[in-house]
Scaffold this motif. Structure first.
Motif, PDB file in Angstrom:
ATOM      1  N   LEU A 215      41.846  37.390  33.049  1.00  0.00           N
ATOM      2  CA  LEU A 215      41.663  38.228  34.236  1.00  0.00           C
ATOM      3  C   LEU A 215      40.208  38.683  34.399  1.00  0.00           C
ATOM      4  O   LEU A 215      39.650  38.570  35.492  1.00  0.00           O
ATOM      5  CB  LEU A 215      42.615  39.429  34.191  1.00  0.00           C
ATOM      6  N   PRO A 216      39.537  39.173  33.351  1.00  0.00           N
ATOM      7  CA  PRO A 216      38.122  39.523  33.519  1.00  0.00           C
ATOM      8  C   PRO A 216      37.258  38.334  33.940  1.00  0.00           C
ATOM      9  O   PRO A 216      36.361  38.484  34.781  1.00  0.00           O
ATOM     10  CB  PRO A 216      37.713  40.036  32.133  1.00  0.00           C
ATOM     11  N   ALA A 217      37.506  37.154  33.374  1.00  0.00           N
ATOM     12  CA  ALA A 217      36.705  35.984  33.727  1.00  0.00           C
ATOM     13  C   ALA A 217      36.944  35.567  35.170  1.00  0.00           C
ATOM     14  O   ALA A 217      36.012  35.160  35.882  1.00  0.00           O
ATOM     15  CB  ALA A 217      37.010  34.824  32.784  1.00  0.00           C
ATOM     16  N   THR A 218      38.184  35.670  35.649  1.00  0.00           N
ATOM     17  CA  THR A 218      38.484  35.317  37.030  1.00  0.00           C
ATOM     18  C   THR A 218      37.865  36.318  37.991  1.00  0.00           C
ATOM     19  O   THR A 218      37.310  35.941  39.032  1.00  0.00           O
ATOM     20  CB  THR A 218      40.001  35.245  37.251  1.00  0.00           C
ATOM     21  N   ARG A 219      37.925  37.592  37.670  1.00  0.00           N
ATOM     22  CA  ARG A 219      37.334  38.608  38.549  1.00  0.00           C
ATOM     23  C   ARG A 219      35.823  38.431  38.661  1.00  0.00           C
ATOM     24  O   ARG A 219      35.223  38.803  39.675  1.00  0.00           O
ATOM     25  CB  ARG A 219      37.671  40.009  38.045  1.00  0.00           C
ATOM     26  N   ALA A 220      35.195  37.858  37.646  1.00  0.00           N
ATOM     27  CA  ALA A 220      33.757  37.631  37.704  1.00  0.00           C
ATOM     28  C   ALA A 220      33.390  36.586  38.755  1.00  0.00           C
ATOM     29  O   ALA A 220      32.228  36.506  39.167  1.00  0.00           O
ATOM     30  CB  ALA A 220      33.249  37.183  36.336  1.00  0.00           C
ATOM     31  N   GLU A 221      34.366  35.797  39.214  1.00  0.00           N
ATOM     32  CA  GLU A 221      34.113  34.762  40.208  1.00  0.00           C
ATOM     33  C   GLU A 221      34.341  35.246  41.636  1.00  0.00           C
ATOM     34  O   GLU A 221      34.307  34.446  42.579  1.00  0.00           O
ATOM     35  CB  GLU A 221      35.009  33.550  39.931  1.00  0.00           C
ATOM     36  N   GLY A 222      34.589  36.550  41.815  1.00  0.00           N
ATOM     37  CA  GLY A 222      34.884  37.054  43.149  1.00  0.00           C
ATOM     38  C   GLY A 222      36.221  36.540  43.642  1.00  0.00           C
ATOM     39  O   GLY A 222      36.337  35.978  44.732  1.00  0.00           O
ATOM     40  N   ALA A 223      37.230  36.720  42.831  1.00  0.00           N
ATOM     41  CA  ALA A 223      38.521  36.064  43.024  1.00  0.00           C
ATOM     42  C   ALA A 223      39.206  36.456  44.328  1.00  0.00           C
ATOM     43  O   ALA A 223      39.290  37.625  44.683  1.00  0.00           O
ATOM     44  CB  ALA A 223      39.437  36.378  41.853  1.00  0.00           C
ATOM     45  N   ALA A 224      39.702  35.429  45.028  1.00  0.00           N
ATOM     46  CA  ALA A 224      40.575  35.655  46.177  1.00  0.00           C
ATOM     47  C   ALA A 224      41.985  35.970  45.704  1.00  0.00           C
ATOM     48  O   ALA A 224      42.722  36.715  46.337  1.00  0.00           O
ATOM     49  CB  ALA A 224      40.582  34.423  47.076  1.00  0.00           C
ATOM     50  N   VAL A 225      42.366  35.362  44.582  1.00  0.00           N
ATOM     51  CA  VAL A 225      43.665  35.582  43.950  1.00  0.00           C
ATOM     52  C   VAL A 225      43.400  35.867  42.486  1.00  0.00           C
ATOM     53  O   VAL A 225      42.571  35.225  41.863  1.00  0.00           O
ATOM     54  CB  VAL A 225      44.574  34.350  44.094  1.00  0.00           C
ATOM     55  N   GLU A 226      44.098  36.827  41.914  1.00  0.00           N
ATOM     56  CA  GLU A 226      43.874  37.218  40.520  1.00  0.00           C
ATOM     57  C   GLU A 226      45.168  37.064  39.756  1.00  0.00           C
ATOM     58  O   GLU A 226      45.879  38.021  39.492  1.00  0.00           O
ATOM     59  CB  GLU A 226      43.353  38.654  40.467  1.00  0.00           C
ATOM     60  N   ALA A 227      45.474  35.825  39.389  1.00  0.00           N
ATOM     61  CA  ALA A 227      46.761  35.549  38.765  1.00  0.00           C
ATOM     62  C   ALA A 227      46.846  36.121  37.362  1.00  0.00           C
ATOM     63  O   ALA A 227      47.882  36.622  36.949  1.00  0.00           O
ATOM     64  CB  ALA A 227      47.003  34.045  38.723  1.00  0.00           C
ATOM     65  N   GLY A 228      45.757  36.069  36.601  1.00  0.00           N
ATOM     66  CA  GLY A 228      45.849  36.341  35.177  1.00  0.00           C
ATOM     67  C   GLY A 228      46.540  35.171  34.489  1.00  0.00           C
ATOM     68  O   GLY A 228      46.980  34.203  35.128  1.00  0.00           O
ATOM     69  N   THR A 229      46.647  35.249  33.191  1.00  0.00           N
ATOM     70  CA  THR A 229      47.212  34.138  32.429  1.00  0.00           C
ATOM     71  C   THR A 229      48.694  33.946  32.706  1.00  0.00           C
ATOM     72  O   THR A 229      49.208  32.831  32.614  1.00  0.00           O
ATOM     73  CB  THR A 229      47.018  34.381  30.916  1.00  0.00           C
ATOM     74  N   VAL A 230      49.392  35.011  33.060  1.00  0.00           N
ATOM     75  CA  VAL A 230      50.850  34.951  33.216  1.00  0.00           C
ATOM     76  C   VAL A 230      51.181  34.399  34.601  1.00  0.00           C
ATOM     77  O   VAL A 230      51.517  35.133  35.533  1.00  0.00           O
ATOM     78  CB  VAL A 230      51.474  36.340  32.991  1.00  0.00           C
ATOM     79  N   LEU A 231      51.063  33.074  34.730  1.00  0.00           N
ATOM     80  CA  LEU A 231      51.299  32.389  36.004  1.00  0.00           C
ATOM     81  C   LEU A 231      52.754  31.942  36.066  1.00  0.00           C
ATOM     82  O   LEU A 231      53.142  30.949  35.457  1.00  0.00           O
ATOM     83  CB  LEU A 231      50.356  31.195  36.133  1.00  0.00           C
ATOM     84  N   ARG A 232      53.544  32.673  36.795  1.00  0.00           N
ATOM     85  CA  ARG A 232      54.980  32.417  36.839  1.00  0.00           C
ATOM     86  C   ARG A 232      55.301  31.274  37.808  1.00  0.00           C
ATOM     87  O   ARG A 232      54.548  31.008  38.745  1.00  0.00           O
ATOM     88  CB  ARG A 232      55.729  33.691  37.215  1.00  0.00           C
ATOM     89  N   PRO A 233      56.440  30.577  37.581  1.00  0.00           N
ATOM     90  CA  PRO A 233      56.786  29.422  38.421  1.00  0.00           C
ATOM     91  C   PRO A 233      56.831  29.738  39.910  1.00  0.00           C
ATOM     92  O   PRO A 233      56.394  28.933  40.729  1.00  0.00           O
ATOM     93  CB  PRO A 233      58.169  29.012  37.889  1.00  0.00           C
TER      94      PRO A 233
END
Length: 353
Positions: A302-320
């Motif tokens: 989540l911190p690494a994704t937010r550093a990219e200016g995320a449009a979507v912030e899934a985090g590691t727990v990507l559910r089906p």
């Protein structure tokens, strides 16, 4: 849990954490490699690795106490010989074994090292760039996934029989989005000699290492890499297969990534996704996989994704259900969960409308 049980759990977790850090120390200093050639006492290990004998003695005793090494009986602590069991050697040193986990301790330590920046990001709402996590994280992710790619990637593609036929007969093209240090791309090329593979990743250090790995394997004629955003990979199609392995949850705009993948597919081509095998919906307390993935999410993804200016912030727990919603938003006609056995990942096939 009662307060007493929670305290006991914290103590057990502290032991596990410190033992993991001691294992990381042994990997970093080459201590297990030294022991792989035969038993050593403290002075022997010190002579072979260049560490101080007193530190060698303490580390050897700690490793034996934790159960990773065996110790011969001897009243003289400096004459006591310690041995590396075969199963431990395989797990910590055999990078081709499906049981290999020698990079995992270094990955965990790298997350601890970056914790002050993560804590700061929690306060500001900013992110922590992937590159800031350093080689421990980069090599940890790549090294942990490498054996699985080489052992299983042909079977994963076989779950898409029409695509397998294309890659086997050739000429065929594969686009590997979020390729990291390149092991998935290399495994695809080795499994399908009639296919060319192009890997894309945003991390410059990962792409540089991926190119070196392809050269080491003699695959530069069929495997190429580029540093680019998976949402705009700059990789003109058509591609018979577009893959993303354990990367969709890290992408700032996964819908845009899937849309770009759809746009470069050849007629009859498909997208293959491998991502975390988490529960269908949130429950508490969670099982070991939920806890593992939330651990990575809180400290890294989540911190690494937010550093990219995320449009979507899934985090590691990507559910089906989330994957299905991404596919629908990217205008795919089908999102099928594939019958592939894997301890940690769930696989999906996406087909254009």
């Amino acid at each position: 849990m009662t307060a007493e049980q929670i305290t006991e759990r914290m103590l057990a977790d502290a032991v596990s954490t410190m033992e993991m850090m001691s294992t990381a120390l042994g990997v970093r200093l080459g201590l297990y490699e030294a022991l792989a050639s035969g038993p050593l006492d403290a002075r022997g290990l010190a002579d072979k690795t260049g560490i101080h004998p007193r530190y060698a003695r303490e580390w050897l005793e700690q490793q034996a106490a934790s159960g990773l090494l065996t110790a011969a009986a001897d009243d003289d602590p400096y004459a006591r010989a310690f041995a590396l069991p075969d199963d431990v050697r395989e797990t910590l040193l055999d990078t081709d074994s499906v049981n290999y986990a020698g990079v995992l301790p270094g990955l965990v330590v790298s997350l601890a090292e970056i914790l002050p920046r993560v804590a700061e990001a929690y306060g500001t709402g900013d992110g922590v760039p992937y590159a800031a996590y350093g080689p421990g994280t980069r090599h940890g992710i790549g090294g942990m996934n490498r054996p699985g790619f080489h052992a299983g990637i042909a079977d994963w593609v076989a779950a898409l029989p029409d695509i397998e036929a294309r890659l086997s007969s050739g000429p065929a093209r594969v686009l590997d989005l979020g390729c990291g240090t390149g092991w998935s791309s290399i495994a695809l090329a080795e499994a399908f000699p009639a296919a060319g593979v192009h890997g894309v990743d945003m991390d410059e250090a990962s792409v540089a290492e991926a190119s070196e790995h392809a050269a080491d394997h003699g695959l530069t004629d069929r495997v190429t890499f580029a540093c680019a955003d998976a949402a705009e990979p700059g990789a003109p199609g058509p591609y018979d297969l577009v893959c993303t392995f354990e990367a969709l949850h890290d992408m700032a705009d996964p819908v845009a990534v899937l849309r770009s993948a759809r746009e470069v597919l050849a007629p009859g081509g498909a997208v293959l996704i491998g991502d975390e095998k988490v529960a269908e919906r949130f429950t508490a307390p969670g099982d070991l996989l939920e806890r593992l993935n939330y651990g990575f999410s809180v400290l890294h993804c989540l911190p690494a994704t937010r550093a990219e200016g995320a449009a979507v912030e899934a985090g590691t727990v990507l559910r089906p259900g989330t994957v299905r919603s991404y596919a629908a938003a990217a205008d795919y006609g089908g999102c099928t969960e594939l019958p592939i056995e894997h301890d940690l990942w769930r696989f999906y096939r996406l087909d254009p409308a």
